[in-house]
Design a protein around this motif. Structure first.
Motif, mmCIF file in Angstrom:
data_model
loop_
_atom_site.group_PDB
_atom_site.id
_atom_site.type_symbol
_atom_site.label_atom_id
_atom_site.label_comp_id
_atom_site.label_asym_id
_atom_site.label_seq_id
_atom_site.Cartn_x
_atom_site.Cartn_y
_atom_site.Cartn_z
ATOM 1 N N GLU A 44 0.847 -1.196 0.000
ATOM 2 C CA GLU A 44 0.000 0.000 0.000
ATOM 3 C C GLU A 44 0.882 1.246 0.000
ATOM 4 O OE1 GLU A 44 -2.553 0.141 3.456
ATOM 5 O OE2 GLU A 44 -3.716 1.818 2.659
ATOM 6 N N TRP A 91 0.496 -5.824 15.194
ATOM 7 C CA TRP A 91 0.540 -4.361 15.129
ATOM 8 C C TRP A 91 0.939 -3.863 16.512
ATOM 9 C CZ3 TRP A 91 -3.083 -1.346 11.464
ATOM 10 C CH2 TRP A 91 -2.861 0.034 11.565
ATOM 11 N N PHE A 101 -2.627 7.199 7.492
ATOM 12 C CA PHE A 101 -1.916 6.670 8.654
ATOM 13 C C PHE A 101 -0.631 7.419 8.961
ATOM 14 C CE2 PHE A 101 -4.696 2.995 8.418
ATOM 15 C CZ PHE A 101 -4.907 2.770 9.763
ATOM 16 N N TYR A 105 -5.994 -7.874 12.896
ATOM 17 C CA TYR A 105 -4.683 -7.481 13.422
ATOM 18 C C TYR A 105 -4.522 -8.037 14.823
ATOM 19 C CZ TYR A 105 -3.723 -4.527 9.443
ATOM 20 O OH TYR A 105 -3.456 -4.100 8.164
ATOM 21 N N LEU A 124 4.102 3.620 10.350
ATOM 22 C CA LEU A 124 3.791 2.207 10.594
ATOM 23 C C LEU A 124 4.974 1.249 10.426
ATOM 24 C CD1 LEU A 124 0.177 1.653 9.192
ATOM 25 C CD2 LEU A 124 0.890 2.511 11.396
ATOM 26 N N LEU A 162 1.690 3.473 1.938
ATOM 27 C CA LEU A 162 1.755 3.895 3.332
ATOM 28 C C LEU A 162 3.211 3.941 3.712
ATOM 29 C CD1 LEU A 162 -0.782 1.960 5.587
ATOM 30 C CD2 LEU A 162 -0.771 4.338 4.928
ATOM 31 N N LEU A 171 4.264 -2.449 9.346
ATOM 32 C CA LEU A 171 3.711 -3.459 10.253
ATOM 33 C C LEU A 171 4.480 -4.783 10.185
ATOM 34 C CD1 LEU A 171 -0.057 -2.510 9.848
ATOM 35 C CD2 LEU A 171 1.529 -1.819 11.664
ATOM 36 N N GLY A 173 -6.210 -1.466 1.396
ATOM 37 C CA GLY A 173 -6.042 -0.566 2.482
ATOM 38 C C GLY A 173 -6.795 0.759 2.320
ATOM 39 N N CYS A 174 -6.581 1.549 3.348
ATOM 40 C CA CYS A 174 -7.222 2.862 3.409
ATOM 41 C C CYS A 174 -6.914 3.704 2.170
ATOM 42 C CB CYS A 174 -6.721 3.620 4.634
ATOM 43 S SG CYS A 174 -7.422 2.954 6.128
ATOM 44 N N ASN A 212 -12.918 -1.008 1.486
ATOM 45 C CA ASN A 212 -11.936 -1.467 2.465
ATOM 46 C C ASN A 212 -12.373 -1.005 3.854
ATOM 47 O OD1 ASN A 212 -9.101 -2.354 3.332
ATOM 48 N ND2 ASN A 212 -9.151 -0.223 4.016
ATOM 49 N N GLU A 213 -12.482 -1.930 4.759
ATOM 50 C CA GLU A 213 -12.866 -1.601 6.140
ATOM 51 C C GLU A 213 -13.969 -0.533 6.140
ATOM 52 O OE1 GLU A 213 -9.323 -0.859 8.506
ATOM 53 O OE2 GLU A 213 -8.645 -2.908 8.203
ATOM 54 N N ALA A 236 -0.155 -8.039 6.098
ATOM 55 C CA ALA A 236 -0.032 -6.576 6.138
ATOM 56 C C ALA A 236 1.236 -6.188 6.906
ATOM 57 C CB ALA A 236 -1.269 -5.977 6.819
ATOM 58 N N HIS A 266 -10.444 -8.681 8.117
ATOM 59 C CA HIS A 266 -9.158 -8.127 8.553
ATOM 60 C C HIS A 266 -8.944 -8.490 10.014
ATOM 61 C CE1 HIS A 266 -8.916 -4.869 5.183
ATOM 62 N NE2 HIS A 266 -9.023 -6.107 4.733
HETATM 63 O O1 AHR Z 1 -2.366 -1.975 6.918
HETATM 64 C C1 AHR Z 1 -2.506 -0.694 7.410
HETATM 65 C C2 AHR Z 1 -3.942 -0.201 7.443
HETATM 66 O O2 AHR Z 1 -4.663 -0.945 8.377
HETATM 67 C C3 AHR Z 1 -4.737 -0.346 6.168
HETATM 68 O O3 AHR Z 1 -4.570 0.708 5.294
HETATM 69 C C4 AHR Z 1 -6.155 -0.374 6.667
HETATM 70 O O4 AHR Z 1 -7.006 -1.113 5.836
HETATM 71 C C5 AHR Z 1 -6.028 -0.992 8.052
HETATM 72 O O5 AHR Z 1 -6.766 -0.326 8.996
#
Ligand code: AHR
Length: 504
Positions: free
Chosen positions: A24, A322, A95, A252, A333, A26, A371, A69-70, A172-173, A365, A250
């Motif tokens: 992603e 995480w 993030f 974590y 992250l 990120l 992460l 992802g976001c 996503n989420e 992830a 998802h």
């Molecule tokens: O993996 C990091 C973030 O975690 C992703 O962008 C999101 O989907 C989740 O909350």
């Protein structure tokens, strides 16, 4: 401790897609991580960091999820195509990334990366700030054989052949950063987007059965008394259901207590993370039940145009440890990966493989610098974390039949055994922070040990860094030099060991 293996008792086949990857925009996952650009002093293949390409190739990841992802919900695919110098610059706030995004790694780059490492692409569309038309155009650009403006545009950008992207995520989420939607609101949006997806049947591609992935639950968490899977399926059952192939769960493994850091922890904190990794098992079993209950309530079709929804797969699009510190990390992250994370990673892969009848695809992830990473980069240096070694070891389970194992009277060992063409692969995780254990393995027939590998470290807190890139690395050990039907296996504390046997 003793364990008897009956190689004829099998559960299902390990789909290589259970070992998939997620990348992603990120932090430095893509920019500075995978993508350094063709003019970089860092060795690269067409702009992709060479070491990552080569090390990823060795993993054979069957699938890669992108662009989030976001981030997917703010990504406009047209920003990332065409001559790189002319691509727009936008701002990425996801993030805490807080950098300019110059869109050098777009759709064509993602496809090239997938091709280089031998993976199938999974694209998550922009549900929150994109439109149905934008999604359709993206799909046309990727998949239409020829003759349309978008197929021509792809050819003009150097790719006459279609990419045959099968996996498409819709949202996503959506219960959180993806729109804070209720199941009712999401079901309505899902219907719109899923229905508008082109089928590409006209192009008669064998592979081109579009696989629609809906935003699944956040573990088993009820959100405001909503049980995501139950309520979403209820919504979809209220009226003719749209095409849907999978739910994207998802999970974590949150380590948010303030008694440790990613590298400084004691036994208590080790035990917490290791336990958290195993808890995904209950989530998967419950989600499997919820899906079955939801399918049973799907209405009988009223016309020949409808099909009764009888199958819905569960996939895990984001998973991993995480740590609390990741929230304040720079780049965003990024966290170190110790033996604790490697053991948690192996436990999670064991769960996916044991439940391969339920879980059809999973993407960690994330692959690089974010992460639960397999790779960390520092300028020109690329460090393979202990997680990388776990994925390399688990690759040997791919396409193997998972053997159903009897319950063991140990909470400390987690065993996975698969059989493929007369070759038995047994991976044993010793979850004990401090103690080594021995396992007496009974195979019921003569076998020759052909490989013994061990991922362990002088201390469970150890990790790899630019200064010591190979401090935690799996080591090949001498296999037992005789054929036997019983083997005494030594398993150091906090370790992942793998043994392969040729069944004589
Ligand atoms: O993996 C990091 C973030 O975690 C992703 O962008 C999101 O989907 C989740 O909350």
């Amino acid at each position: 401790m003793e364990l008897s293996i009956d190689i004829d008792q099998t559960l299902g086949i390990v789909d290589p897609k259970l070992h998939g990857q997620f990348i992603e925009f990120l932090g430095e996952c893509i920019d500075q991580g995978i993508w350094v650009g063709p003019d970089s002093k860092i060795p690269n293949i067409h702009g992709f960091r060479k070491t990552i390409v080569e090390k990823m190739q060795a993993l054979h990841p069957a699938v890669i999820r992108w662009p989030g992802g976001c981030y997917a919900d703010s990504y406009h695919w047209r920003d990332g195509i065409g001559p790189r110098k002319q691509r727009p610059i936008t701002f990425n706030e996801n993030f805490g990334t807080f950098t300019r995004d110059d869109h050098q790694f777009g759709t064509d780059e993602f496809m090239e990366f997938c091709e280089l490492v031998g993976a199938e692409p999974w694209i998550n569309i922009n549900l929150m700030s994109g439109t149905v038309q934008e999604m359709k155009d993206w799909m046309e650009y990727c998949n239409r054989e020829s003759g349309t403006d978008l197929a021509r545009l792809r050819a003009q950008n150097g790719h006459p052949a279609p990419y045959h992207v099968k996996y498409w995520g819709i949202g996503n989420e959506v219960w959180a950063g993806g729109g804070f939607m209720t199941p009712t609101a999401y079901a309505a949006k899902y219907r719109e987007f899923a229905t508008a997806m082109p089928s590409f049947k006209h192009d008669l591609f064998d592979k081109e059965q579009i696989y629609r992935i809906a935003s699944g639950p956040d573990g088993n968490k009820p959100i405001e008394r909503v049980n995501w899977t139950r309520d979403l399926l209820k919504e979809l059952a209220r009226y003719r259901q749209p095409s849907i192939q999978a739910l994207d769960l998802h999970y974590y493994n949150w380590n948010l207590a303030n008694d440790d850091t990613p590298t400084e922890f004691d036994k208590q904190s080790w035990d917490r993370v290791v336990k958290g990794a195993g808890e995904i098992e209950e989530v998967i079993v419950q989600q499997g039940e919820l899906i079955n209950q939801g399918l049973a309530k799907m209405p009988t079709p009223e016309s020949s145009m409808d099909q009764r929804l009888s199958k819905l797969e569960l996939i895990v699009g984001e998973w991993g440890v995480w740590h609390r510190d990741a929230f304040t990390a720079k780049p965003a992250l990024k966290q170190q990966v110790t033996m604790r994370d490697a053991v948690a990673t192996a436990i999670t892969l064991n769960v996916f493989q044991r439940h391969c009848d339920l879980v059809k695809m999973a993407t960690v992830a994330q692959s690089v610098n974010v992460l639960n990473a397999l790779f960390l980069t520092e300028d020109e240096k690329t460090i393979m974390t202990p997680n990388y070694d776990v994925f390399v070891m688990y690759q040997r389970h791919q396409n193997g039949r998972v053997i159903q194992l009897p319950a063991m009277n140990s909470e400390k060992l987690d065993v996975m055994a698969t059989i493929k063409q007369g070759q038995l692969t047994v991976t044993i995780i010793n979850k004990d922070y401090a103690k080594s254990h021995q396992l007496i393995l009974r195979l019921g027939a003569l076998a020759t040990m052909t490989r013994h590998e061990e991922l362990s470290a002088a201390s469970p807190n150890e990790y790899n860094s630019a200064a010591a890139p190979d401090r935690v690395r799996k080591r090949t050990k001498a296999p037992a030099p005789f054929a036997a039907d019983v083997f005494a296996l030594e398993l150091p504390n906090a370790s992942v060991s793998q043994f392969q046997f040729r069944m004589n």
